[in-house]
Write an enzyme that holds these catalytic residues in place. Sequence first.
Site, short mmCIF file in Angstrom:
data_model
loop_
_atom_site.label_atom_id
_atom_site.label_comp_id
_atom_site.label_asym_id
_atom_site.label_seq_id
_atom_site.Cartn_x
_atom_site.Cartn_y
_atom_site.Cartn_z
N TYR A 153 -5.15 -17.89 -10.53
CA TYR A 153 -4.60 -19.07 -10.36
C TYR A 153 -3.09 -19.23 -10.72
O TYR A 153 -2.23 -19.75 -10.00
CB TYR A 153 -5.55 -20.13 -11.07
CG TYR A 153 -5.30 -21.51 -10.32
CD1 TYR A 153 -5.76 -21.80 -9.09
CD2 TYR A 153 -4.63 -22.67 -10.80
CE1 TYR A 153 -5.60 -23.02 -8.37
CE2 TYR A 153 -4.61 -23.89 -10.27
CZ TYR A 153 -4.95 -24.14 -8.91
OH TYR A 153 -4.90 -25.02 -8.43
N LYS A 192 0.38 -27.07 -11.28
CA LYS A 192 -0.46 -28.03 -11.48
C LYS A 192 -0.24 -28.77 -12.89
O LYS A 192 -0.30 -30.14 -12.97
CB LYS A 192 -1.92 -27.88 -11.44
CG LYS A 192 -2.50 -27.49 -10.16
CD LYS A 192 -2.32 -28.57 -9.17
CE LYS A 192 -2.96 -28.25 -7.83
NZ LYS A 192 -2.86 -29.10 -6.71
P1 NAP Z 1 -6.29 -27.38 2.29
O1 NAP Z 1 -7.30 -27.80 3.28
O2 NAP Z 1 -5.66 -26.15 2.64
O3 NAP Z 1 -5.12 -28.56 2.19
C1 NAP Z 1 -3.71 -28.15 1.57
C2 NAP Z 1 -2.88 -28.92 2.21
O4 NAP Z 1 -1.42 -29.02 2.04
C3 NAP Z 1 -2.92 -28.42 3.89
O5 NAP Z 1 -3.04 -29.70 4.78
C4 NAP Z 1 -1.58 -28.13 4.19
O6 NAP Z 1 -0.86 -28.08 5.52
C5 NAP Z 1 -0.57 -29.08 3.03
N1 NAP Z 1 0.65 -28.51 2.94
C6 NAP Z 1 1.07 -27.35 2.41
N2 NAP Z 1 2.59 -27.41 2.47
C7 NAP Z 1 2.74 -28.63 3.20
C8 NAP Z 1 4.04 -28.98 3.11
N3 NAP Z 1 5.36 -28.59 2.70
N4 NAP Z 1 4.16 -30.44 3.83
C9 NAP Z 1 2.98 -31.00 4.10
N5 NAP Z 1 1.67 -30.36 3.84
C10 NAP Z 1 1.61 -29.37 3.12
O7 NAP Z 1 -6.78 -27.22 0.89
P2 NAP Z 1 -7.42 -28.14 -0.11
O8 NAP Z 1 -8.37 -27.22 -1.30
O9 NAP Z 1 -8.19 -29.40 0.45
O10 NAP Z 1 -6.35 -28.60 -1.09
C11 NAP Z 1 -5.94 -29.81 -1.27
C12 NAP Z 1 -5.39 -30.29 -2.55
O11 NAP Z 1 -6.54 -29.96 -3.54
C13 NAP Z 1 -4.31 -29.25 -3.24
O12 NAP Z 1 -3.58 -29.96 -3.94
C14 NAP Z 1 -5.23 -28.35 -3.94
O13 NAP Z 1 -4.45 -27.75 -5.13
C15 NAP Z 1 -6.27 -29.45 -4.65
N6 NAP Z 1 -7.42 -28.71 -5.38
C16 NAP Z 1 -8.15 -27.90 -4.57
C17 NAP Z 1 -9.30 -27.30 -5.26
C18 NAP Z 1 -10.16 -26.28 -4.34
O14 NAP Z 1 -10.90 -25.74 -4.89
N7 NAP Z 1 -10.26 -26.33 -3.01
C19 NAP Z 1 -9.52 -27.80 -6.45
C20 NAP Z 1 -9.04 -28.62 -7.27
C21 NAP Z 1 -7.66 -29.09 -6.46
P3 NAP Z 1 -0.70 -26.64 6.24
O15 NAP Z 1 -2.10 -26.42 6.57
O16 NAP Z 1 -0.07 -27.46 7.37
O17 NAP Z 1 -0.14 -25.81 5.53
#
Ligand code: NAP
Length: 255
Positions: free
Chosen positions: A155, A162
């Site tokens: 990570y 984070k």
């Molecule tokens: P995800 O579907 O890939 O979402 C990440 C989002 O961030 C995508 O829509 C991406 O857009 C966007 N993004 C990246 N760079 C950007 C920018 N410059 N401007 C605007 N948007 C941007 O994955 P997710 O897992 O749902 O992640 C959402 C949040 O949850 C993140 O903060 C992640 O760290 C957090 N989280 C995830 C998990 C897990 O296990 N999945 C656990 C805890 C926390 P593009 O696709 O256009 O790049």
Amino acid sequence: MPGLLEGKTALVLGVANRWSLAYAIAQALKRESADLILTFQGDRQRQGVEQLAEELSAAALPCDVTQEEELGLLAEAIKTRSGRLDAVVHSIAFAGKEDLSRPFVETSRGGFLLAQEVSAYSLVSVARAVAPLMAGGGSILTLSYLGATRVVPNYNVMGVAKAALEATVRYLASDLGPSGIRVNAISAGPVKTASARGVKDFSKVLDAVAERAPLRRNTEPAEVADTAVFLASDLARGVTGNVIFVDAGFQIMGL
Ligand code: NAP
């Protein structure tokens, strides 16, 4: 019965597809009768997000969070459309794939700064852009992960981002609290999304949670989404500056 968010307008940043945590959150906010606005980053995502927005009867507006000008235009467009905002969900993170697989000590300066800019600083710039639309109060929510405070293999640079994000939540909560704006994070258990797939050996993390978490299973996106509804609603009117774990209890375990 009226929804918990009846009469409230919510902005959700970070819907990429149906697997995104932001999508589950948008669905739950809609279920509770919120008026919804989604954003997409650039033309690559436009069509997909517009399609999802249509299904949720939501608006879709462009916003790359690294572009201050786009944040300003987003705030202006929301002001014209809705007049105000009650809730904002920041569900955005990015790090280079090579920084989520090699030893952390090999992290490049550029990779470190990129992860910080997109994943942590963007909460500051989003909050600054939307706060004027929250006259009378509101809720800002971001998504974090256990890697902020514990070492999770691979990570790496995202864990450090984070940690900065969670500190940012506390400083913003202190700054914006006098204006009635609450700022919180949900620390979600691992969920298979496009971003998560970028972390080397992510499936091993899922297996470890299912084996050791008190609830003996992984986190469902809908569980994260229901907590987001709570934080966006008046039920959470006394909650700010917090990191709430929605992780099947995994974070309490030692061994
Ligand atoms: P995800 O579907 O890939 O979402 C990440 C989002 O961030 C995508 O829509 C991406 O857009 C966007 N993004 C990246 N760079 C950007 C920018 N410059 N401007 C605007 N948007 C941007 O994955 P997710 O897992 O749902 O992640 C959402 C949040 O949850 C993140 O903060 C992640 O760290 C957090 N989280 C995830 C998990 C897990 O296990 N999945 C656990 C805890 C926390 P593009 O696709 O256009 O790049």
